[in-house]
Design a protein around this motif. Structure first.
Motif, short mmCIF file in Angstrom:
data_model
loop_
_atom_site.label_atom_id
_atom_site.label_comp_id
_atom_site.label_asym_id
_atom_site.label_seq_id
_atom_site.Cartn_x
_atom_site.Cartn_y
_atom_site.Cartn_z
N ALA A 10 0.85 -1.18 -0.05
CA ALA A 10 0.30 0.01 -0.02
C ALA A 10 0.80 1.38 0.06
CB ALA A 10 -0.80 -0.11 1.05
N ASN A 11 1.89 1.24 0.81
CA ASN A 11 2.80 2.55 0.98
C ASN A 11 3.40 2.70 -0.56
OD1 ASN A 11 2.10 2.96 3.37
ND2 ASN A 11 4.00 1.97 4.29
N LEU A 12 3.80 1.62 -1.24
CA LEU A 12 4.62 1.65 -2.35
C LEU A 12 3.74 2.29 -3.45
CD1 LEU A 12 6.60 -1.84 -3.02
CD2 LEU A 12 7.40 0.64 -2.57
N ILE A 13 2.38 1.87 -3.44
CA ILE A 13 1.51 2.35 -4.45
C ILE A 13 1.26 3.82 -4.23
CG2 ILE A 13 -1.08 2.23 -5.29
CD1 ILE A 13 0.84 -0.21 -5.94
N GLU A 14 1.11 4.28 -2.87
CA GLU A 14 1.00 5.57 -2.50
C GLU A 14 2.08 6.53 -3.06
OE1 GLU A 14 -1.65 6.65 -0.89
OE2 GLU A 14 -1.04 8.79 -1.11
N ASP A 15 3.55 5.95 -2.96
CA ASP A 15 4.79 6.73 -3.21
C ASP A 15 4.89 6.82 -4.90
OD1 ASP A 15 6.80 7.55 -2.05
OD2 ASP A 15 7.90 5.87 -2.71
N TYR A 16 4.14 5.75 -5.66
CA TYR A 16 4.58 6.09 -6.91
C TYR A 16 3.71 7.13 -7.48
CZ TYR A 16 6.07 0.95 -6.52
OH TYR A 16 6.69 -0.17 -6.34
N GLY A 17 2.88 7.62 -7.01
CA GLY A 17 2.49 8.90 -7.41
C GLY A 17 2.85 10.14 -6.81
N GLY A 18 3.22 10.10 -5.44
CA GLY A 18 3.49 11.19 -4.60
C GLY A 18 5.05 11.57 -4.57
N TRP A 19 5.56 10.56 -4.80
CA TRP A 19 7.33 10.58 -4.75
C TRP A 19 7.50 11.22 -3.04
CZ3 TRP A 19 10.60 11.39 -9.10
CH2 TRP A 19 10.28 10.52 -10.30
N SER A 20 7.42 10.61 -1.91
CA SER A 20 7.68 11.34 -0.92
C SER A 20 9.02 11.85 -0.55
CB SER A 20 7.18 10.15 0.28
OG SER A 20 7.89 9.28 0.20
N ARG A 21 9.98 10.90 -1.17
CA ARG A 21 11.47 11.42 -1.07
C ARG A 21 11.96 11.81 -2.54
NH1 ARG A 21 13.64 6.58 -0.30
NH2 ARG A 21 11.60 5.50 -0.56
N VAL A 22 11.21 13.05 -2.95
CA VAL A 22 11.78 13.38 -4.36
C VAL A 22 13.20 13.60 -4.90
CG1 VAL A 22 11.23 14.88 -6.06
CG2 VAL A 22 9.50 14.36 -4.45
N GLU A 23 14.05 14.23 -3.65
CA GLU A 23 15.53 14.29 -4.10
C GLU A 23 16.30 13.35 -4.04
OE1 GLU A 23 16.25 17.19 -5.02
OE2 GLU A 23 14.38 18.23 -4.50
N THR A 627 -0.92 2.81 -22.96
CA THR A 627 -2.04 2.51 -21.98
C THR A 627 -1.36 2.54 -20.44
OG1 THR A 627 -3.24 1.11 -23.39
CG2 THR A 627 -3.65 0.83 -20.81
N ALA A 628 -0.15 2.14 -20.33
CA ALA A 628 0.60 2.11 -19.15
C ALA A 628 0.97 3.53 -18.83
CB ALA A 628 1.88 1.41 -19.07
N ASN A 629 1.38 4.14 -19.63
CA ASN A 629 1.86 5.73 -19.26
C ASN A 629 0.52 6.52 -19.03
OD1 ASN A 629 3.88 4.34 -20.75
ND2 ASN A 629 4.88 6.32 -20.85
N ARG A 630 -0.44 6.37 -19.71
CA ARG A 630 -1.81 7.07 -19.64
C ARG A 630 -2.17 6.66 -18.24
NH1 ARG A 630 -6.92 5.59 -20.62
NH2 ARG A 630 -8.18 7.30 -21.15
N GLY A 631 -2.33 5.38 -18.05
CA GLY A 631 -2.99 4.94 -16.69
C GLY A 631 -2.26 5.60 -15.44
N HIS A 632 -0.90 5.42 -15.44
CA HIS A 632 -0.27 5.97 -14.37
C HIS A 632 -0.45 7.61 -14.12
CE1 HIS A 632 3.30 7.56 -11.96
NE2 HIS A 632 2.87 6.54 -11.25
N LEU A 633 -0.69 8.32 -15.08
CA LEU A 633 -1.00 9.72 -14.93
C LEU A 633 -2.26 10.21 -14.60
CD1 LEU A 633 1.52 11.52 -15.37
CD2 LEU A 633 0.59 12.26 -17.58
N ILE A 634 -3.01 9.32 -15.16
CA ILE A 634 -4.48 9.60 -15.07
C ILE A 634 -4.96 9.22 -13.41
CG2 ILE A 634 -7.03 8.95 -15.48
CD1 ILE A 634 -6.12 9.03 -18.59
N HIS A 635 -4.43 8.02 -13.27
CA HIS A 635 -4.57 7.57 -11.80
C HIS A 635 -4.21 8.65 -10.71
CE1 HIS A 635 -5.21 4.46 -8.83
NE2 HIS A 635 -4.18 4.57 -8.20
N TYR A 636 -2.88 9.02 -10.79
CA TYR A 636 -2.40 9.92 -9.81
C TYR A 636 -2.94 11.27 -10.00
CZ TYR A 636 0.22 5.95 -7.97
OH TYR A 636 0.43 4.78 -7.39
N LEU A 637 -3.39 11.45 -11.24
CA LEU A 637 -3.88 13.14 -11.33
C LEU A 637 -5.08 12.77 -10.51
CD1 LEU A 637 -3.74 13.45 -15.27
CD2 LEU A 637 -2.83 15.20 -13.63
N GLU A 638 -5.92 11.88 -10.54
CA GLU A 638 -7.20 11.78 -9.52
C GLU A 638 -6.74 11.76 -8.17
OE1 GLU A 638 -9.35 7.97 -9.83
OE2 GLU A 638 -11.24 9.04 -9.24
#
Ligand SMILES: Cc1cc2nc3c(=O)[nH]c(=O)nc-3n(C[C@H](O)[C@H](O)[C@H](O)COP(=O)(O)O)c2cc1C
Ligand code: SF4
Length: 756
Positions: A10-23, A627-638
């Motif tokens: 669950a944490n990984l899925i969250e992180d794939y959009g938010g990038w908690s440790r961006v630097e 589809t993969a690129n599109r899905g990732h962006l749309i999912h995390y835009l939401e």
């Protein structure tokens, strides 16, 4: 205390959009050489009866459309693998090869032709495999064949119309492409037939000098449909036990190939459907059945049993077709996204003291965005994995291993994660290629060595975007004297705005690679760069060039709409180049939901914390994008709260608002739908709902309006040059010829550079 593995997912899925440790993440995703020399990457490893010379595995990539139509590996396919073997990779794996041709109606083409390579057909295909294995062995590489139990619910459902037969799966499951088409459960006898076919294929592989078999147990293909409780809900029979099919398959293969032949298994630690879709798992009919997916604990237990049955090595990722950005992580996913998953499995196997039947530790191969040499080496040094798998990075640069060994990191051409030329190309009907490497998939016809120019020419290349840069470097390397003109103070063209968002670090790496290439070419060949120089027909004519190549790019399409010239209206490209907006601006409307608009919105929402709405005229956002690129962006835009308005036309722009006319009919597709794909336009879906029209005018608050409704070719210079006959030979490449992607730009630049 029991580990909460599901929480890790669950944490990984969250992180794939938010990038908690961006630097930290961005540092991992750079092409640096801080850890050179790479001792770990270039140390050997024993896998059952074979020794592999280094820790680099070429990931399996479907060789769709590469064999001849019987399924026999063609010269094209052989040379593609030979190129990677020459580049120094230790272990090569083929793309999927099916063991289900006589069981699944959906996998064999009409006329018994084959898009995919086959080993099961007859002895006619054997010589191709044998030559392939012998050829890669010549360069010290090992070769495993990826055996797939089949496609099941992720196959095209066309067999329903073409053969009057239903596609299959483990239980009654919706087809992925057309969820209204049901896939029937395989009978036990059919399952046994697949197991037998796979055993025969493995025995044949061994006889054909292939070094090992690699089972395709991830991403929701048929092997996983049989061995994951999300898909296998059988109540009776031999395979009602969800582990049984996989275990029997491995045991049977082991029986056929003997004790010392390596068996590798590809698995996802979790489909992560519940973590991805949460409440939607209850609401969306095509996802509902998959709620009881295999848990991480169950996967680990299954892996332990697979080792007992005969598996020697694993590689691990996450996800399936229904959240396709996980098994096919795009640009916008973090580097090394599955290292924590590999590390978890490695710790489990070590903790449980699990050894293979050969008495060896079971190596865990990490996969997923590992083409950054320092990160790959660190993953090995820190014990997160035993080998690293590079799939797309070896399409982008087959010499990745030899360049990494020699420390020539700045010369590695990096993968940009766009998946346009590799994945999308075969989905649209072609075969895998690469957007940044025009030779990929054409090694049989485009030899690596450039033919020296028989008559060195004076060449002008106008415009230093990706097409112009590649053309200029290629032509100069062949011995022409090249002058590269660029209007701006730096080279890169559309790659400059295209690499501006931080999540586009892969494109930034590619831009840097092209700059390095230009510098090196200018040093070693006759190439002069003239920045700040707007080339005109008179200037070009005056310098008496033998050939002129224009690569002057495109220009944004302008809308004739009230308010379009107001000061708070900007082009997305300008926003991306400037990279900042006034602090007081909170509400932004982006007009145009193609990839540039969505990427700008993602940057505004996720990197700049703005409240964003995207307005798109078409029913689908990012139509035509993988589809993969599109899905990732749309999912995390939401997830970032971005409002997506589809079937919505911009009417006018005011000082603080924009007016939009939106089709609000319930038949308009859900813009956030990422669990099923947009079908290619040439595939007619007889079950698709018609979109009705019920328009309503709405007003949106907007302190900033960002536009990207498309580009049009800027061919003015080319046309003038032709008209005024500025040189005996004139070519037009890249966006100024036909607006396209990086893929088309590099293809044209390289082709013309080779031809001059
Ligand atoms: C064009 C393409 C085809 C692929 N085909 C397969 C396949 O046949 N079997 C498989 O298990 N994975 C397949 N994959 C997934 C890759 O093996 C790999 O897991 C994924 O690309 C992530 O690794 P990377 O970041 O190193 O590319 C494919 C990926 C691509 C880009
Ligand atoms: S097409 Fe794009 S994603 Fe695929 S290998 Fe090439 S650069 Fe990477």
């Amino acid at each position: 205390m029991a580990k909460n593995y599901q929480k890790v997912v669950a944490n990984l899925i969250e992180d794939y959009g938010g990038w908690s440790r961006v630097e930290e993440r961005l540092a991992d995703g750079r092409m640096t050489d801080k850890l050179f020399p790479y001792h770990q990457l270039f140390s050997p490893i024993q896998v059952n009866g074979i020794k592999i010379k280094n820790r680099i595995v070429m990931g399996p990539m479907g060789n769709v459309g590469m064999p001849d139509e019987t399924g026999r590996p063609s010269n094209k396919m052989i040379q593609y693998f030979v190129e990677r073997a020459k580049g120094g990779v230790g272990l090569i794996t083929s793309g999927l090869v099916l063991a289900s041709n006589n069981v699944e109606a959906s996998v064999t083409e009409v006329g018994d032709l084959s898009l995919l390579p086959r080993i099961d057909r007859s002895r006619t295909v054997f010589p191709g495999w044998r030559v392939l294995a012998e050829s890669v062995h010549a360069y010290g590489a090992r070769f495993f064949i990826q055996l797939s139990a089949g496609l099941g619910r992720v196959a095209s459902p066309e067999c329903l119309i073409k053969k009057w037969r239903l596609p299959v799966s483990a239980s009654w499951n919706p087809n992925f492409y057309m969820p209204a088409v049901p896939c029937r459960p395989l009978r036990d006898g059919e399952c046994l037939k697949i197991i037998k076919n796979a055993g025969q294929a493995a025995a044949d592989a061994r006889a054909l000098l292939i070094d090992g078999v690699y089972l395709h147990g991830h991403e929701g293909y048929l092997l996983e449909q049989m061995t994951n409780t999300a898909f296998n809900r059988r109540k009776f029979g031999r395979f009602a036990d969800w582990q049984a099919f996989g275990i029997e398959l491995v045991k049977h293969i082991r029986e056929r190939v003997g004790a010392h032949y390596p068996i590798m298994y590809r698995i996802d630690l979790s489909l992560a459907l519940n973590e991805t879709y949460g409440e939607r798992m209850e609401q969306v009919s095509s996802l509902k059945k998959f709620r009881k997916e295999r848990t991480v604990e169950m996967t680990l237990d299954y892996m332990a049993n697979l080792v007992k049955a005969g598996v020697d090595m694993f590689d691990v990722d996450l996800g399936c077709y229904d959240n396709w950005w996980l098994p096919h992580p795009p640009t916008s996913m973090p580097p090394g996204c599955y290292l924590p998953v590999a590390g978890l499995v490695k710790d489990y196997l070590a903790g449980e003291k699990i050894k293979s039947n050969a008495g060896l530790p079971v190596p865990v191969v990490a996969v997923g965005k590992l083409g950054y040499p320092d990160l790959a080496e660190r993953a090995l040094r820190e014990g997160m994995c035993d080998m690293v798998m590079l799939a797309r990075p070896l399409l982008a640069d087959p010499e990745w291993p030899s360049k990494a060994y020699a420390g020539k990191i700045s010369g590695i051409c990096p993968c940009i994660g766009d998946q346009e030329a590799c994945l999308n190309e075969f989905i649209e009907g072609g075969h895998p290629q690469c957007a940044v490497n025009p030779r990929t998939g054409f090694e049989d016809v485009l030899c690596a060595e450039l033919t020296p120019a028989s008559e060195p020419k004076e060449v002008a290349v106008v415009g230093a975007g990706p097409a112009g840069l590649l053309c200029a470097c290629t032509a100069a390397q062949r011995g022409h004297r090249v002058t590269l003109f660029e209007r701006l103070d730096k080279v890169g063209g559309e790659l400059i705005p295209g690499s501006a968002p931080r999540f586009k670090y892969d494109v930034a790496n590619y831009l840097q690679y092209l700059r390095n290439l230009l510098e090196k070419t200018a040093k070693n060949y006759k190439l002069e760069l003239r920045l700040h120089t707007e080339a005109t027909p008179a200037m070009l004519k005056g310098e008496k060039f033998d050939a002129v190549v224009t690569g002057t790019g495109g220009e944004p399409v302008k809308l004739a709409i009230k308010g379009i010239d107001l000061p708070h209206v900007v082009q997305a490209v300008d926003l991306l180049c400037n990279g900042s907006i006034p602090a007081k601006v909170r509400k932004v409307v982006v007009v145009g939901g193609g990839s540039v608009g969505c990427e700008a919105a993602y940057m505004l929402a996720c990197e700049m914390g703005r409240q964003v709405t995207i307005v798109e005229m078409l029913p689908y956002f990012m139509k035509g994008v993988c589809t993969a690129n599109r899905g990732h962006l749309i999912h995390y835009l939401e997830r970032a709260g971005v409002r997506l308005l589809n079937c919505a036309r911009l009417q006018s722009i005011g000082k603080k608002t924009v007016k939009v006319c939106q089709n609000v009919s319930p038949t308009v597709p859900d813009p956030y739908k990422t669990w099923s794909p947009i079908l290619p336009e040439n595939i007619k879906n007889p079950l698709a709902k018609k979109i009705k029209v019920e328009e309503k005018e709405i007003e949106l608050e907007a302190e900033l309006v960002v536009l990207h409704v498309g580009l049009k070719a800027d061919d003015r210079l080319y046309e003038s040059c032709v008209r005024e006959r500025v040189a005996p030979e004139i070519h037009n490449i890249g966006d100024s010829s036909c607006v396209g992607r990086i893929f088309e730009a590099t293809k044209a630049g390289y082709a013309v550079g080779r031809m001059l």
